[in-house]
Design a protein around this motif. Structure first.
Motif, short mmCIF file in Angstrom:
data_model
loop_
_atom_site.label_atom_id
_atom_site.label_comp_id
_atom_site.label_asym_id
_atom_site.label_seq_id
_atom_site.Cartn_x
_atom_site.Cartn_y
_atom_site.Cartn_z
N GLN A 8 77.97 29.88 10.95
CA GLN A 8 79.42 29.83 10.73
C GLN A 8 79.81 30.47 9.41
OE1 GLN A 8 80.46 25.69 11.11
NE2 GLN A 8 80.59 25.78 13.34
N LEU A 9 79.05 30.17 8.36
CA LEU A 9 79.37 30.70 7.03
C LEU A 9 79.18 32.21 6.97
CD1 LEU A 9 77.82 27.84 4.90
CD2 LEU A 9 80.22 28.51 4.90
N GLU A 10 78.18 32.72 7.67
CA GLU A 10 77.99 34.17 7.70
C GLU A 10 79.22 34.85 8.29
OE1 GLU A 10 73.18 34.99 8.00
OE2 GLU A 10 74.31 34.63 9.84
N ARG A 11 79.79 34.25 9.34
CA ARG A 11 81.00 34.83 9.95
C ARG A 11 82.21 34.66 9.03
NH1 ARG A 11 78.89 32.11 14.51
NH2 ARG A 11 80.45 30.45 14.25
N GLU A 12 82.39 33.44 8.52
CA GLU A 12 83.57 33.15 7.71
C GLU A 12 83.59 33.97 6.42
OE1 GLU A 12 83.69 28.98 7.02
OE2 GLU A 12 83.71 28.46 9.15
N LEU A 13 82.44 34.13 5.79
CA LEU A 13 82.37 34.84 4.52
C LEU A 13 82.11 36.34 4.70
CD1 LEU A 13 80.19 32.23 2.56
CD2 LEU A 13 82.68 32.51 2.49
N ALA A 14 81.89 36.76 5.96
CA ALA A 14 81.63 38.18 6.26
C ALA A 14 80.53 38.72 5.35
CB ALA A 14 82.91 39.00 6.11
N PRO A 54 77.64 40.73 3.86
CA PRO A 54 77.23 42.11 4.17
C PRO A 54 75.82 42.20 4.77
CG PRO A 54 77.18 41.70 1.80
CD PRO A 54 77.84 40.51 2.42
N LYS A 55 74.94 41.24 4.40
CA LYS A 55 73.59 41.20 4.96
C LYS A 55 73.32 39.80 5.49
CE LYS A 55 71.36 44.66 1.99
NZ LYS A 55 70.24 44.88 1.03
N PRO A 56 72.77 39.68 6.68
CA PRO A 56 72.45 38.35 7.20
C PRO A 56 71.28 37.73 6.45
CG PRO A 56 71.60 40.04 8.67
CD PRO A 56 72.42 40.75 7.63
N LEU A 57 71.29 36.42 6.35
CA LEU A 57 70.17 35.70 5.75
C LEU A 57 68.97 35.82 6.69
CD1 LEU A 57 70.38 34.08 3.02
CD2 LEU A 57 72.58 34.54 4.09
N GLN A 58 67.78 35.96 6.11
CA GLN A 58 66.57 36.14 6.91
C GLN A 58 65.63 34.94 6.84
OE1 GLN A 58 66.16 38.65 8.90
NE2 GLN A 58 67.75 40.05 8.19
N LEU A 59 65.51 34.33 5.67
CA LEU A 59 64.52 33.28 5.47
C LEU A 59 65.11 32.14 4.66
CD1 LEU A 59 61.70 35.78 4.56
CD2 LEU A 59 61.66 34.35 6.60
N VAL A 60 64.62 30.93 4.91
CA VAL A 60 65.13 29.73 4.24
C VAL A 60 63.95 28.98 3.61
CG1 VAL A 60 66.34 27.54 4.53
CG2 VAL A 60 67.07 29.55 5.82
N LEU A 61 64.11 28.60 2.35
CA LEU A 61 63.11 27.80 1.64
C LEU A 61 63.60 26.37 1.49
CD1 LEU A 61 62.25 30.11 -1.42
CD2 LEU A 61 61.17 30.12 0.83
N PHE A 62 62.69 25.40 1.63
CA PHE A 62 63.05 24.01 1.38
C PHE A 62 61.78 23.19 1.20
CE2 PHE A 62 62.92 24.77 5.95
CZ PHE A 62 62.06 23.78 6.40
N PRO A 63 61.85 22.11 0.42
CA PRO A 63 60.67 21.24 0.25
C PRO A 63 60.53 20.30 1.44
CG PRO A 63 62.50 20.42 -1.06
CD PRO A 63 62.98 21.69 -0.42
N ASP A 64 59.27 19.96 1.76
CA ASP A 64 59.05 18.98 2.82
C ASP A 64 58.85 17.60 2.21
OD1 ASP A 64 56.41 18.81 1.88
OD2 ASP A 64 55.60 20.09 3.47
#
Length: 209
Positions: free
Chosen positions: A112-118, A120-130
């Motif tokens: 949703q945020l990619e569309r709303e904020l337009a 320029p490049k889509p996010l590819q990877l996400v980092l997070f702790p387990d």
């Protein structure tokens, strides 16, 4: 949208997708309500009792869903939006998202945020702790209803673990990469970030499902 639309579409006979589905969904809310009806050959055909049970079932699930949106889903959106805003602080490419904690339902918010904020490049990877204090790197799905990844982790890494993976990837602390390439793990945040950066440089290898 996430509660009423599904029930309404099923009630009005609107198919979920074109063509023959690969498998049947028999545990949806609509299906559970349908199972409360008397069987065709039951001697007692009291539909009123089933209707009252259906109201209790649907009412409780609706309230639980509202509670989830208020206490978990909306706070997650704020977290994802903040992460999107600072993505260039994580990596100059702006294609790596870092979340401060795992378990956050980020995918729908990210699309949703990619569309709303337009963006320029889509996010590819996400980092997070387990939960164990190690870090994960996960590929963003190609869409909200697919298991295909935008950028799977490099094919030579897939299915490897620990030292064998660390040597091949050239990144200390590697723990694993899933056989499909959608997820990998590292003992540290810097290690996971380096895995993500190398995946971007590599191009992700062959797209997988």
């Amino acid at each position: 949208e996430n509660f009423v639309e599904e029930v309404d579409a099923i009630d009005n006979g609107i198919p979920q997708a074109e063509g023959e589905p690969r498998y049947a969904l028999s545990t949806t809310l609509s299906a559970r309500v349908g199972h409360l009806n008397p069987r065709w050959n039951d001697p007692e055909q009291d539909t009123e009792a089933g209707f009252r049970r259906a109201m209790e079932l649907v009412g409780s699930e609706f309230l639980e869903r509202l509670d989830f949106y208020r206490r978990a889903w909306l706070p997650a959106r704020a977290l994802v939006e903040e992460a999107v805003q600072r993505r260039f602080q994580v990596d100059p490419s702006g294609q790596i998202l870092e979340l401060p904690q795992g378990g956050c339902p980020w995918k729908e918010h990210l699309f949703q945020l990619e569309r709303e904020l337009a963006l320029p490049k889509p996010l590819q990877l996400v980092l997070f702790p387990d939960r164990d204090g190690q870090w994960r790197v996960q590929s963003v799905p190609a869409g909200p209803h697919t298991f295909q990844s935008r950028l799977p982790l490099p094919e030579p890494w897939r299915g490897l673990r620990d030292e064998a993976l660390a040597q091949l990837a050239g990144v200390p602390g590697c723990v694993f990469v899933h056989a499909s390439g959608f997820m990998g793990g590292n003992r540290t945040r810097d290690g996971a970030l380096e895995m993500a950066r190398r995946a971007l440089q590599h191009g992700g290898g062959t797209q997988s499902t």
